[in-house]
Scaffold this motif. Structure first.
Motif, PDB file in Angstrom:
ATOM      1  N   GLN A   1       0.833  -1.206   0.000  1.00 12.19           N
ATOM      2  CA  GLN A   1       0.000   0.000   0.000  1.00 12.19           C
ATOM      3  C   GLN A   1       0.872   1.263   0.000  1.00 12.19           C
ATOM      4  OE1 GLN A   1      -4.012   0.942   0.781  1.00 12.19           O
ATOM      5  NE2 GLN A   1      -2.713   2.106  -0.602  1.00 12.19           N
ATOM      6  N   ALA A   2       1.909   1.250   0.825  1.00 11.07           N
ATOM      7  CA  ALA A   2       2.761   2.440   0.942  1.00 11.07           C
ATOM      8  C   ALA A   2       3.463   2.740  -0.385  1.00 11.07           C
ATOM      9  CB  ALA A   2       3.791   2.240   2.052  1.00 11.07           C
ATOM     10  N   ARG A   3       3.835   1.667  -1.085  1.00 13.69           N
ATOM     11  CA  ARG A   3       4.543   1.859  -2.350  1.00 13.69           C
ATOM     12  C   ARG A   3       3.689   2.616  -3.361  1.00 13.69           C
ATOM     13  NH1 ARG A   3       6.019  -3.488  -3.871  1.00 13.69           N
ATOM     14  NH2 ARG A   3       7.759  -3.468  -2.420  1.00 13.69           N
ATOM     15  N   GLN A   4       2.368   2.419  -3.284  1.00 12.35           N
ATOM     16  CA  GLN A   4       1.473   3.148  -4.200  1.00 12.35           C
ATOM     17  C   GLN A   4       1.534   4.662  -3.974  1.00 12.35           C
ATOM     18  OE1 GLN A   4      -2.457   1.489  -3.724  1.00 12.35           O
ATOM     19  NE2 GLN A   4      -1.929  -0.363  -4.855  1.00 12.35           N
ATOM     20  N   PHE A   5       2.077   5.039  -2.826  1.00 14.85           N
ATOM     21  CA  PHE A   5       2.158   6.473  -2.519  1.00 14.85           C
ATOM     22  C   PHE A   5       3.606   6.956  -2.508  1.00 14.85           C
ATOM     23  CE2 PHE A   5      -1.700   4.979  -0.156  1.00 14.85           C
ATOM     24  CZ  PHE A   5      -2.604   5.444  -1.098  1.00 14.85           C
ATOM     25  N   GLY A   6       4.478   6.183  -3.131  1.00 20.09           N
ATOM     26  CA  GLY A   6       5.863   6.619  -3.269  1.00 20.09           C
ATOM     27  C   GLY A   6       6.730   6.381  -2.047  1.00 20.09           C
ATOM     28  N   MET A   7       6.229   5.571  -1.100  1.00 22.55           N
ATOM     29  CA  MET A   7       7.040   5.265   0.085  1.00 22.55           C
ATOM     30  C   MET A   7       7.530   3.819  -0.040  1.00 22.55           C
ATOM     31  SD  MET A   7       4.614   6.945   3.058  1.00 22.55           S
ATOM     32  CE  MET A   7       2.959   6.698   2.416  1.00 22.55           C
ATOM     33  N   ASP A   8       8.826   3.681  -0.262  1.00 23.57           N
ATOM     34  CA  ASP A   8       9.367   2.332  -0.468  1.00 23.57           C
ATOM     35  C   ASP A   8      10.039   1.846   0.817  1.00 23.57           C
ATOM     36  OD1 ASP A   8      10.373  -0.028  -1.357  1.00 23.57           O
ATOM     37  OD2 ASP A   8      11.852   0.855  -2.724  1.00 23.57           O
TER      38      ASP A   8
END
Ligand code: ATP
Ligand code: MG
Length: 288
Positions: free
Chosen positions: A87-94
């Motif tokens: 989910q976080a990756r969808q918001f640019g947080m890897d």
């Protein structure tokens, strides 16, 4: 400029300001609305109905911590951590660009990780270990969602992060703690919420720990699921949604209900969840 605005006054003002160290929430508008972030050491409760953005708000807070080199303890009872990552990756947080240690892992961490994750499997492991230790003494069994299990898992995470002070009292540096959600620990006994929140705070809260605690909100009673958490909190971020049947769309809002030591913004924000970016807050007046 008033005549009282002498350099001494200015210095004093600056002095009082500097006493409060602020921790970024990872959401620009929320930092701006809180004089630069939440006071270090605060316990902020995030309350709200399903789908209002509580979990995503937690991801921003943890992400800001990683970027600031703060060790992070991330408890998720709602999903496996790999879902949080996705989910976080969808918001640019890897999150995977940092070293993650899952407490349910059977190996010891090699290097000191930057984030320790406690999901349901981690809690299961800790509950089993505690029950075995107690079992030898003919003692009680611990459940996955016992508050003592949670406390033990968080202490173990501090140890893994290398921040646990000798004797187990306190941590040696600033740590961010996310618990998403705490309501899960008293779902079947809401009357215990106040006692459990207090127990948790006594066991876990340290000057050096800044925490986000998620609490689900029961629309029927208009209260957080089981009273208690809001009373021990230094801050409350409340999220809600307009009646979708009436307005025919998802309209989310956030309001800072309280935040100690902070002259915070006191109106509701509209919450936008933007692909690639995550949470953006708009002043309600800006609503198109
Ligand atoms: N990639 C995305 N782009 C835009 N919006 C998204 C995206 N991913 C999720 N969302 C929105 O975020 C919502 C989920 O937010 P979140 O998981 O933070 O809610 P929550 O308050 O934690 O809910 P719950 O109480 O059920 O755990 C989804 O319902 C969807 O509307
Ligand atoms: Mg959630």
């Amino acid at each position: 400029m008033s005549s009282s605005d002498t350099s001494l006054d200015t210095q004093k003002k600056r002095g009082t300001h500097e006493e409060v160290v602020r921790v970024s929430t990872g959401v620009r508008e929320l930092d701006e609305a809180t004089e630069g972030g939440i006071p270090r050491g605060s316990w902020v409760v995030v309350t709200g109905e399903p789908g209002t953005g509580k979990s995503i708000l937690c991801m921003h807070f943890a992400w800001a911590g990683l970027k600031a080199r703060d060790p992070v303890v991330y408890v998720t009872t709602e999903a496996e951590f790999r879902d949080v990552i996705r989910q976080a990756r969808q918001f640019g947080m890897d999150f995977e660009s940092y070293s993650i240690f899952d407490i349910s892992s059977s190996r010891e961490p090699g290097e000191t990780p930057q984030i320790v994750v406690i999901d349901i499997f981690g809690l299961l492991k800790v509950a089993r270990q505690m029950s075995e230790e107690q079992g030898e003494a003919g003692g009680r069994r611990f459940a996955i969602l016992d508050i003592q299990t949670l406390v033990a898992a968080i202490r173990e995470s501090y140890r893994i992060l290398g921040v646990l002070r000798e004797g187990g009292k306190g941590v040696t540096r600033h740590v961010r703690l996310v618990i998403d959600s705490l309501s899960a620990f008293w779902a079947d006994k809401p009357a215990m919420a106040r006692k459990y929140s207090y127990e948790l705070k006594v066991a876990i809260h340290r000057e050096n720990v800044t925490a986000y605690l998620v609490s689900q909100y029961a629309m029927t009673t208009k209260s957080t699921f089981g009273f208690g958490l809001e009373h021990i909190a230094d801050g409350v971020f409340h999220l809600w949604m307009e009646d979708v049947e009436r307005v025919g769309e998802v309209r989310r809002y956030l309001i800072i209900k309280k935040l100690r030591m902070t002259n915070h913004y006191r109106k509701a924000f509209k919450v936008e969840i933007v692909p690639g970016q995550g949470i953006k807050l708009l002043a309600v007046e800006d609503r198109g």
